[in-house]
Design a protein around this motif. Structure first.
Motif, PDB file in Angstrom:
ATOM      1  N   LEU A  61      40.640  36.817  35.555  1.00  9.07           N
ATOM      2  CA  LEU A  61      39.454  36.645  34.911  1.00  9.07           C
ATOM      3  C   LEU A  61      38.819  35.303  35.020  1.00  9.07           C
ATOM      4  CD1 LEU A  61      38.074  38.700  33.161  1.00  9.07           C
ATOM      5  CD2 LEU A  61      38.878  37.501  31.239  1.00  9.07           C
ATOM      6  N   TRP A  62      39.662  34.128  34.989  1.00  5.99           N
ATOM      7  CA  TRP A  62      39.532  32.959  35.163  1.00  5.99           C
ATOM      8  C   TRP A  62      38.825  32.527  36.487  1.00  5.99           C
ATOM      9  CZ3 TRP A  62      38.799  28.476  32.270  1.00  5.99           C
ATOM     10  CH2 TRP A  62      38.528  27.294  32.721  1.00  5.99           C
ATOM     11  N   ILE A  63      39.624  33.165  37.546  1.00  7.95           N
ATOM     12  CA  ILE A  63      39.290  32.917  39.047  1.00  7.95           C
ATOM     13  C   ILE A  63      38.158  33.550  39.465  1.00  7.95           C
ATOM     14  CG2 ILE A  63      40.270  33.472  41.255  1.00  7.95           C
ATOM     15  CD1 ILE A  63      43.082  32.856  40.363  1.00  7.95           C
ATOM     16  N   GLN A  64      37.838  34.637  38.865  1.00  7.17           N
ATOM     17  CA  GLN A  64      36.390  35.446  39.046  1.00  7.17           C
ATOM     18  C   GLN A  64      35.408  34.296  38.758  1.00  7.17           C
ATOM     19  OE1 GLN A  64      36.339  39.686  38.278  1.00  7.17           O
ATOM     20  NE2 GLN A  64      38.511  39.363  37.591  1.00  7.17           N
ATOM     21  N   ASP A  65      35.328  33.994  37.587  1.00  8.96           N
ATOM     22  CA  ASP A  65      34.502  33.239  36.822  1.00  8.96           C
ATOM     23  C   ASP A  65      34.329  31.868  37.550  1.00  8.96           C
ATOM     24  OD1 ASP A  65      32.868  32.814  34.159  1.00  8.96           O
ATOM     25  OD2 ASP A  65      34.005  30.775  34.528  1.00  8.96           O
ATOM     26  N   ALA A  66      35.446  31.321  37.958  1.00 13.97           N
ATOM     27  CA  ALA A  66      35.309  30.279  38.567  1.00 13.97           C
ATOM     28  C   ALA A  66      34.766  30.118  39.862  1.00 13.97           C
ATOM     29  CB  ALA A  66      36.747  29.261  38.592  1.00 13.97           C
ATOM     30  N   SER A  67      34.875  31.240  40.754  1.00 16.42           N
ATOM     31  CA  SER A  67      34.504  31.442  42.228  1.00 16.42           C
ATOM     32  C   SER A  67      32.959  31.992  41.967  1.00 16.42           C
ATOM     33  CB  SER A  67      35.295  32.581  42.661  1.00 16.42           C
ATOM     34  OG  SER A  67      36.875  32.176  42.690  1.00 16.42           O
ATOM     35  N   ARG A  68      32.434  32.194  40.873  1.00 13.01           N
ATOM     36  CA  ARG A  68      31.180  33.041  40.874  1.00 13.01           C
ATOM     37  C   ARG A  68      30.263  32.294  41.832  1.00 13.01           C
ATOM     38  NH1 ARG A  68      29.111  34.140  35.314  1.00 13.01           N
ATOM     39  NH2 ARG A  68      31.095  35.129  35.123  1.00 13.01           N
ATOM     40  N   GLU A  69      30.117  30.918  41.586  1.00 17.57           N
ATOM     41  CA  GLU A  69      28.914  30.428  42.319  1.00 17.57           C
ATOM     42  C   GLU A  69      28.942  30.068  43.860  1.00 17.57           C
ATOM     43  OE1 GLU A  69      28.667  26.031  41.811  1.00 17.57           O
ATOM     44  OE2 GLU A  69      30.427  26.111  40.472  1.00 17.57           O
ATOM     45  N   TYR A  70      30.328  30.447  44.164  1.00 16.65           N
ATOM     46  CA  TYR A  70      30.655  30.356  45.697  1.00 16.65           C
ATOM     47  C   TYR A  70      30.854  31.666  46.399  1.00 16.65           C
ATOM     48  CZ  TYR A  70      32.447  26.083  43.600  1.00 16.65           C
ATOM     49  OH  TYR A  70      32.374  24.781  42.871  1.00 16.65           O
ATOM     50  N   GLY A  71      30.887  32.990  45.542  1.00 17.78           N
ATOM     51  CA  GLY A  71      31.281  34.118  46.154  1.00 17.78           C
ATOM     52  C   GLY A  71      32.599  34.486  46.220  1.00 17.78           C
ATOM     53  N   LEU A  72      32.950  35.671  45.622  1.00 19.35           N
ATOM     54  CA  LEU A  72      34.449  35.974  45.667  1.00 19.35           C
ATOM     55  C   LEU A  72      34.771  37.139  46.588  1.00 19.35           C
ATOM     56  CD1 LEU A  72      37.371  35.389  44.460  1.00 19.35           C
ATOM     57  CD2 LEU A  72      36.725  36.763  42.771  1.00 19.35           C
ATOM     58  N   VAL A  73      35.664  37.065  47.514  1.00 23.81           N
ATOM     59  CA  VAL A  73      35.815  38.459  48.391  1.00 23.81           C
ATOM     60  C   VAL A  73      37.401  38.480  48.036  1.00 23.81           C
ATOM     61  CG1 VAL A  73      36.054  39.118  50.745  1.00 23.81           C
ATOM     62  CG2 VAL A  73      34.663  37.326  50.172  1.00 23.81           C
ATOM     63  N   VAL A  74      37.537  39.846  47.544  1.00 22.78           N
ATOM     64  CA  VAL A  74      38.847  40.336  47.338  1.00 22.78           C
ATOM     65  C   VAL A  74      39.550  40.943  48.561  1.00 22.78           C
ATOM     66  CG1 VAL A  74      40.331  41.998  45.981  1.00 22.78           C
ATOM     67  CG2 VAL A  74      38.443  40.699  44.629  1.00 22.78           C
ATOM     68  N   LYS A  75      40.619  40.530  48.703  1.00 22.99           N
ATOM     69  CA  LYS A  75      41.395  40.970  50.075  1.00 22.99           C
ATOM     70  C   LYS A  75      42.398  42.043  49.727  1.00 22.99           C
ATOM     71  CE  LYS A  75      39.348  38.254  53.266  1.00 22.99           C
ATOM     72  NZ  LYS A  75      38.469  39.192  54.373  1.00 22.99           N
ATOM     73  N   ALA A  76      42.403  43.348  50.226  1.00 23.66           N
ATOM     74  CA  ALA A  76      43.688  44.352  49.796  1.00 23.66           C
ATOM     75  C   ALA A  76      44.822  43.490  50.379  1.00 23.66           C
ATOM     76  CB  ALA A  76      43.203  45.491  50.577  1.00 23.66           C
TER      77      ALA A  76
END
Ligand code: ZN
Lengths: 97, 217, 1010
Positions: B202-217
């Motif tokens: 949850l924290w990483i999603q939040d902290a990444s928001r302004e840069y755009g987050l890509v989840v890799k399988a």
């Protein structure tokens, strides 16, 4: 916010990685059963509160989890040295004062 | 299987903890369904996230003698990194310095028991090897803004001059903790505890928001 | 364009750094105005001729803008167009203007033009000496809250929004070689010097543009306007990867070991709400190897009669508004000064085409470059004089000027009156030493510059420019290079070549030490002479405080409230100290200074909280079965950071109905608990047994492999702090369990003893709490259920009570422990956590025929209370030893090593009679459930305060026993079995209970032994 050199990780880290664990060099009596109530009370409850040089036990809680000693000036907050458990401090309060 | 118990050489118990057959393990972030997010979510962004799940993780505790060092090297195929905050990474195995008497060993999930068995059989003297595979997961974070995301999360200095590739630190991460290893200029490995994984995700999603987050399988 | 300009009556046709092609509409106190891109709210208000921006705190006098930067005491605004985006206490001088900005006065209720307190101010002026609030409103004490809310509202201290702030505030950790505070000439030069040498640099400035004083003067550098040099330097700095430039960023706190906090305004200079989810404000937490304070100086106003009438300003602010913002905040200026430097305000005013009525110089014979320039322009200079009083109420209308004696403390000639709408004053410059004080350094008075400079520090701190009293641009530039070079050599970095830009030659005469302009009347009778505008502290008030016996400046400060406003007295403190020093017949350094503390300017709560709010406020720890609990409607309880299933209500069940059902099902058939949160510590080594014997109160030397044992852990004082079951996995290998909340503490406890007391013991401790999922099946049918999932022989014969066995459960290798916290036949199944949910679900697949019932922590508490089992932390509180708990069976005094707690529990106080002891409490009315925490008395008719004998620690309704069960402490309780104790409750009821054994159910333990 202190900046503390961990003698085990060998670098400076932020205070939030550490916890203070009280005065250093309070050895547990080797034969507690032989202690009087007074002696045991001294060991348990009496601690120095110097203005100036003080030796404190800290633990690198979020890092290597090792305990170590800090010699710190309680007036200026300077950390004079860090040393491992079992070692002796090289900076000590001036007894004459 | 549970009946696979290795004879207690140093008076310690080693058992295989993985089931045989079709039972699939569920990593700490299993229910977040990262696979679907990887497929449906954004494909571009400054931070990339991947759960390297179900690995074999072992904590080795030892103040190794020269003899023990040699045995350990022969068992792991790599020498223990003895310098503080250093690590070894090969295709087969990673070893992270954790403390003067502690290392983290990362291997494929099914290899953990093999290593435990070999240690039980070959390494003598005082040491402890503890399987923590179920209690730990690995989060790989990378990308052009990964350092910015990490700077919001941890107080350690991540500048390349202070934190080169291969360096490993255990530190505060948000209000939890992590063992961070730099795998490449813009790629880091976070080893975190199972019970904190949701919070950290949850924290990483939040902290990444302004840069755009890509989840890799 | 011209039309817009014409509405901005004080806007100059040209000049300044504003963009006249970008008009912006904003609202102030409900009225619309126009300003330009590049304005601050203050410059835009001045451009529009807005004189009154607030009412004063105590006397409710109209106030105007006096300064142009962080030191502004009056223009304190409430910003925000919606309820959710309200920000209180923003200085208009530091708020960039944006389209749609909505601001209102903080001070002044109901409005600034005419308010209720104004009336109080007029009649109350004489009645409100310092200490007024203490003296008047404290009595009667009960009324204080009423007074306070009225005063707060009327005085206007800003208000917090009533809705959640929608914006994102976050924090970022930074590290650098040099943190440079202030991007004026000294700071920029230091940054350039360091950057060229490859140092990691952060340079922060509170203003929207770098340049500092260079942006508001007409100075030339290298023969070009200074702003061009600034532009070149900024451009070069932005080319370095390792230089972080932070405009709009206030360095607010300087903490130990060079840790500083910077509040960066990322978007709130552009918009009310951060656009597109951008970060509104960011708090940088910086650890710097070296810090360069290049914070400049604030000009000190002079203190004179009615010096708070709108139109009274600091001289430099006048220059800044003209040169930087293209605003002349009036038409007819009188400048009063004790130094040459301030002449620049008159020159700028004159050059902007406005009328300089006169320069009033306190010195007899001023000489210097700026004085000559004034004379060249034909500006009238009245020497050896001061403005003793301003006239006007809502705006200055004129001044009274009088000749002063050489010391500047007496009027020595006739008054002349002149018409003017603006009075600019300067008593010299005060270095901005605030940050240097934050770590405890005491400022040092410097007679040369008539100000305090930073004192000796233990920080790795350097200072450059006006903070040192090096007020000229040439000095600032060269000091910038010097401090950076010093830092570079300390850092072991080579210094690269940096050429100093050429500056103009300026000669300045000596300044006069002048703070307080005398009046023809004594200070106490003269028109109010304000020292601290924000808190309405006057020269007369300070003199009164001294007369009333306050001699320490810290006491004077507290008595008068000087420097206690949100501006921390940036403008007024030194004037106040000078006035106090004079009253006390001391020098200023003898009087001392007050120490500034963090933060330099007010910080928003958002910036302090960062992202640690909402769902990220604190970590929530989950077990591997958490998703299942959620799916099955569990209510959760916080245990430390863990979310534990509390109970599982079905349909419309009340909590008690759910608990009754869970309790009955478990004792009747089988229940299941997720116990994964139990702390688990893997202990290995040949001295593991010895170590256990030292930290537990009971014996461990002979525990066989395959067996489990319960243990109590005490502190050295003998008091119980944790408990749990430890199992022997192999001869030198144990698994310790701890309470869920105590896991970290116990591991740290083991480590500290191992590392500091007994390093010779060969043992390692490792947390495996998260590695194992733990599920406890409990109840008479638990064996039958387990048999469905394993081929292993779990019969009593093969697996006795307190045995543990490795086996496969639902296809997964497991370690199963036959231990019980409910008193029922129980199996604690541990599997590697990645398979926890699989096994949990498999148990339910086979559990239907046994009515397998999930139960949470509350049912666990009830079931164990029925059995009299304690919970460390609920039935213990750090003041009870094992004997107090009636658990002498868990203590082995015969062990050879004096275990932790043994000596402690033998102290005199620990062995006395009549200690509080844990007993069962059987209410006489079986339906009555004692409240936990209720205090017991032996005689409910005793007069109040009744002697109390101990409190209830655990109390529940037991569906199994159809009555209440409780435990609690009673003095000497273990010897009072069968006696009565009474619990008078707050609602008047008295519950009577019989002291009994805490084991209410199955005292022989037959149920768990089947
Ligand atoms: Zn460390």
């Amino acid at each position: 916010m202190f900046h503390i050199y961990c003698p085990h990780c060998c670098e400076y880290r932020e205070e939030e990685e550490f916890h203070a664990a009280g005065q250093s060099h309070i050895a547990r009596p080797l034969d507690p059963d032989a202690c009087t109530d007074k002696e045991w009370g001294e060991y348990m409850y009496f601690r120095a509160n110097p203005r100036g040089i003080h030796h404190e036990l800290w633990v690198h809680a979020a890092g290597c989890r090792k305990f170590f000693n800090i010699t710190r000036n309680t007036q200026t907050y300077e950390i004079k040295e860090v040393y491992k458990v079992g070692e002796k401090p090289s900076v000590v309060a001036d007894e004459a004062k | 299987m549970s009946d696979v118990t290795v004879e207690a050489m140093e008076g310690k118990l080693v058992t295989d903890q993985l089931p045989t057959g079709a039972i699939v393990g569920e990593s700490p972030l299993h229910h977040s369904d990262l696979a679907s997010i990887a497929k449906k979510g954004p494909q571009q962004g400054g931070v990339h996230f991947h759960e390297r799940k179900l690995k074999g993780l072992l904590t080795l505790r030892c103040a190794p003698s020269a003899e023990q060092l040699a045995v350990i090297e022969s068992l792991l195929g790599v020498a223990l990194p003895m310098q503080p905050l250093t690590s070894v990474t090969t295709d087969a195995i990673s070893v992270r310095w954790m403390s003067p008497d502690e290392w983290l060993i990362i291997v494929a999930g099914e290899q953990a028991f093999e290593i435990e068995t070999q240690f039980q059989e070959k390494l003598t003297g005082h040491y402890a090897l503890v399987n923590i595979s179920g209690g730990t997961t690995i989060l790989d974070v990378s990308g052009s803004h990964v350092v910015d995301m990490l700077k919001k999360s941890t107080p350690v200095d991540l500048h390349a001059s202070e934190f080169p590739v291969g360096k490993v630190v255990s530190t505060v991460f948000a209000k939890s903790g992590a063992t961070i290893c730099r795998l490449a200029d813009d790629k880091f490995e976070l080893v975190v505890r199972r019970s904190f994984a949701d919070y950290l995700w949850l924290w990483i999603q939040d902290a990444s928001r302004e840069y755009g987050l890509v989840v890799k399988a | 364009m011209t039309q817009d300009l014409s509405k901005q009556s004080n806007r100059l046709q040209e000049g300044g750094r504003i963009d006249r092609s970008k008009p912006l509409t904003f609202t102030y106190n409900g009225k619309q105005y126009k300003g330009f891109d590049g304005d601050t709210l203050a410059s835009a208000l001045l451009a529009n001729g807005v004189d009154i921006i607030g009412r004063s705190f105590k006397y409710s006098r109209p106030r105007g803008i006096v300064a142009a930067g962080a030191e502004e005491p009056n223009a304190i605004m409430q910003i925000g167009s919606t309820e959710a985006t309200q920000i209180p206490n923003v200085r208009a001088t530091q708020q960039s203007l944006y389209a749609g900005l909505v601001a209102s006065s903080t001070n002044g209720w109901p409005n600034v033009e005419m308010d209720l307190m104004g009336l109080v101010g007029k009649i109350g002026g004489k009645m409100m000496p310092p200490g007024f609030y203490y003296k008047t409103f404290m009595y009667p004490k009960s009324m204080w809250e009423t007074y306070e809310s009225y005063i707060r509202k009327a005085a206007g201290l800003g208000r917090a929004p009533k809705e959640n702030d929608p914006d994102i505030y976050d924090k970022m950790n930074q590290h650098c070689d040099l943190l440079i505070v202030g991007a004026g000439p000294a700071g920029l030069m230091a940054a350039l010097t360091a950057a060229r040498s490859g140092a990691r640099v952060i340079i922060a400035d509170e203003q929207s543009e770098f340049g500092g004083s260079l942006l508001s003067s007409k100075e030339m550098l290298n023969g070009k306007p200074a702003a061009e040099w600034v532009k070149d330097v900024v451009q070069e700095l932005s080319g370095f990867d390792d230089v972080l430039m932070l405009p709009n960023s206030q360095v607010n706190g300087y903490h130990d070991h060079n840790f500083l906090t910077i509040q960066q305004h990322c978007t709130d200079q552009f918009a009310d709400r951060a656009p597109n989810g951008q970060i509104a404000q960011r708090l940088h937490r910086v650890r710097a190897k070296w810090v360069v304070l290049a914070t400049g100086a604030h000009e000190r106003p002079l203190v004179y009669g009615n010096n708070d009438v709108p139109g009274c300003m600091v001289a430099n602010a006048v220059s800044t508004y003209i040169n930087r913002y293209g605003v002349a905040p009036g038409k007819d200026l009188v400048l009063m000064t004790s130094n040459d430097n301030a002449y620049r305000a008159a020159l700028d005013w004159h050059d902007a085409g406005r009328n300089v009525v006169a320069i009033v110089d306190s010195r007899k014979n001023p000489q210097g470059t700026f004085v000559d320039a004034a004379r060249d322009r034909g500006i009238s200079i009245i020497v050896g004089s001061g403005v003793i009083e301003a006239h006007g109420s809502k705006r200055v209308s004129g001044v009274s000027i009088a000749p002063l004696n050489d010391a500047g403390d007496a009027v020595v000639g006739p008054i002349i009156k002149m018409a003017a709408d603006t009075v600019a004053t300067s008593g010299g410059w005060s270095p901005v030493i605030h940050l240097s004080c934050h770590t405890g350094a005491r400022p040092v008075w410097n007679d040369e510059i008539l100000g305090f400079t930073p004192g000796a520090t233990y920080q790795k701190q350097l200072t450059a420019g006006a903070i040192n009293g090096a007020f000229s641009t040439a000095q600032a530039l060269s000091e910038g290079v010097k401090v950076a070079s010093d830092a570079l050599s300390q850092l072991g970095l080579a210094k690269s070549d940096v050429a100093l830009p050429e500056t103009e030659v300026v000669e300045e005469g000596k300044a006069m030490a002048l703070f307080h302009i005398p009046h023809t009347k004594p200070t106490s009778k003269a028109p109010k002479q304000f020292v601290d505008y924000q808190n309405d502290v006057t020269a007369a008030g300070i003199e009164l405080a001294c007369r009333e016996g306050f001699e320490s400046i810290e006491h004077v400060k507290r008595y008068t409230a000087m420097g206690f406003g949100t501006d921390q007295g940036k403008l007024g403190n030194i004037n106040g100290m000078a006035i106090a020093a004079k009253m006390l017949n001391q020098t200023i350094p003898q009087t001392g200074t007050t120490i500034f503390r963090p933060n330099y300017t007010p910080v928003t709560f958002g910036a302090i909280a960062g992202r640690d709010c909402g769902e990220l406020f604190d970590p929530e720890r989950y077990t591997a079965m958490h998703a299942w609990h959620v799916e099955h409607g569990a209510k959760f309880e916080d245990v430390g950071q863990w979310k534990r299933a509390w109970y599982y209500p079905k349909g419309n069940e009340t909590m008690q109905q759910a608990l009754d059902r869970e309790c009955l099902a478990t004792r009747k058939s089988v229940g299941i608990l997720d116990a994964s949160t139990l702390g688990k510590i893997d202990i290995q080594g040949k001295d593991a047994r010895e170590f256990l014997g030292r930290v537990y109160t009971n014996a461990w030397a002979k525990l066989p492999v395959g067996k489990c044992r319960y243990g109590l852990m005490c502190g050295e004082d003998g008091m119980v702090f944790d408990d749990g079951v430890t199992s022997c996995l192999a001869e030198n290998h144990f698994l310790m369990t701890t309470t869920s909340g105590g896991a970290a503490r116990v591991l740290s406890w083991l480590e500290i003893y191992h590392q500091t007391e007994w390093p010779e013991l060969e043992v390692y401790f490792n947390s495996v709490t998260d590695h194992w999922s733990t599920m406890t099946i409990s109840g008479p049918n638990s064996r039958k259920l387990l048999e469905k999932l394993t081929d292993y022989d779990v019969s009593k014969e093969n697996m006795a009570f307190m045995d543990w066995k490795p086996m496969t459960v639902a296809g997964v290798p497991a370690r199963v422990f036959r231990i019980s916290f409910t008193g029922e036949l129980s199996f604690e199944i541990n599997v590697q956590a990645n398979y926890g949910l699989h096994v949990w679900k498999a148990l339910f697949e086979h559990g239907e025929e046994f009515n397998l019932t999930p139960y949470g922590t509350e049912t666990m508490h009830i079931l164990r209370a029925e059995k009299g089992f304690i919970i460390a932390g609920q039935d213990t509180d750090g003041s009870v030893h094992p004997f107090d708990l009636g658990m002498s069976w868990a203590v082995s005094m015969q062990k050879p090593f004096s275990f932790i707690g043994k000596r402690g529990m033998q102290r005199e106080d620990c062995v006395r009679e009549n200690r509080k002891q844990l007993v069962g409490l059987k209410t006489i009315d079986p339906k009555a459930v004692l409240p936990e925490g209720a205090q017991g008395v032996l005689d409910p008719k005793a007069p109040v305060p009744m002697p109390m004998v101990g409190h209830v620690t655990s109390s529940y309704w037991s569906a199994n026993l159809n009555r209440s069960v409780a435990m609690g402490f009673v003095k000497g309780g273990l010897n009072k079995m069968g006696e009565r104790v009474f619990y008078p409750l707050a609602d008047g009821r008295v519950i009577e209970a019989e002291i009994c054994s805490p084991v209410f159910l199955d005292p022989k333990g037959e149920r768990q032994n089947v």
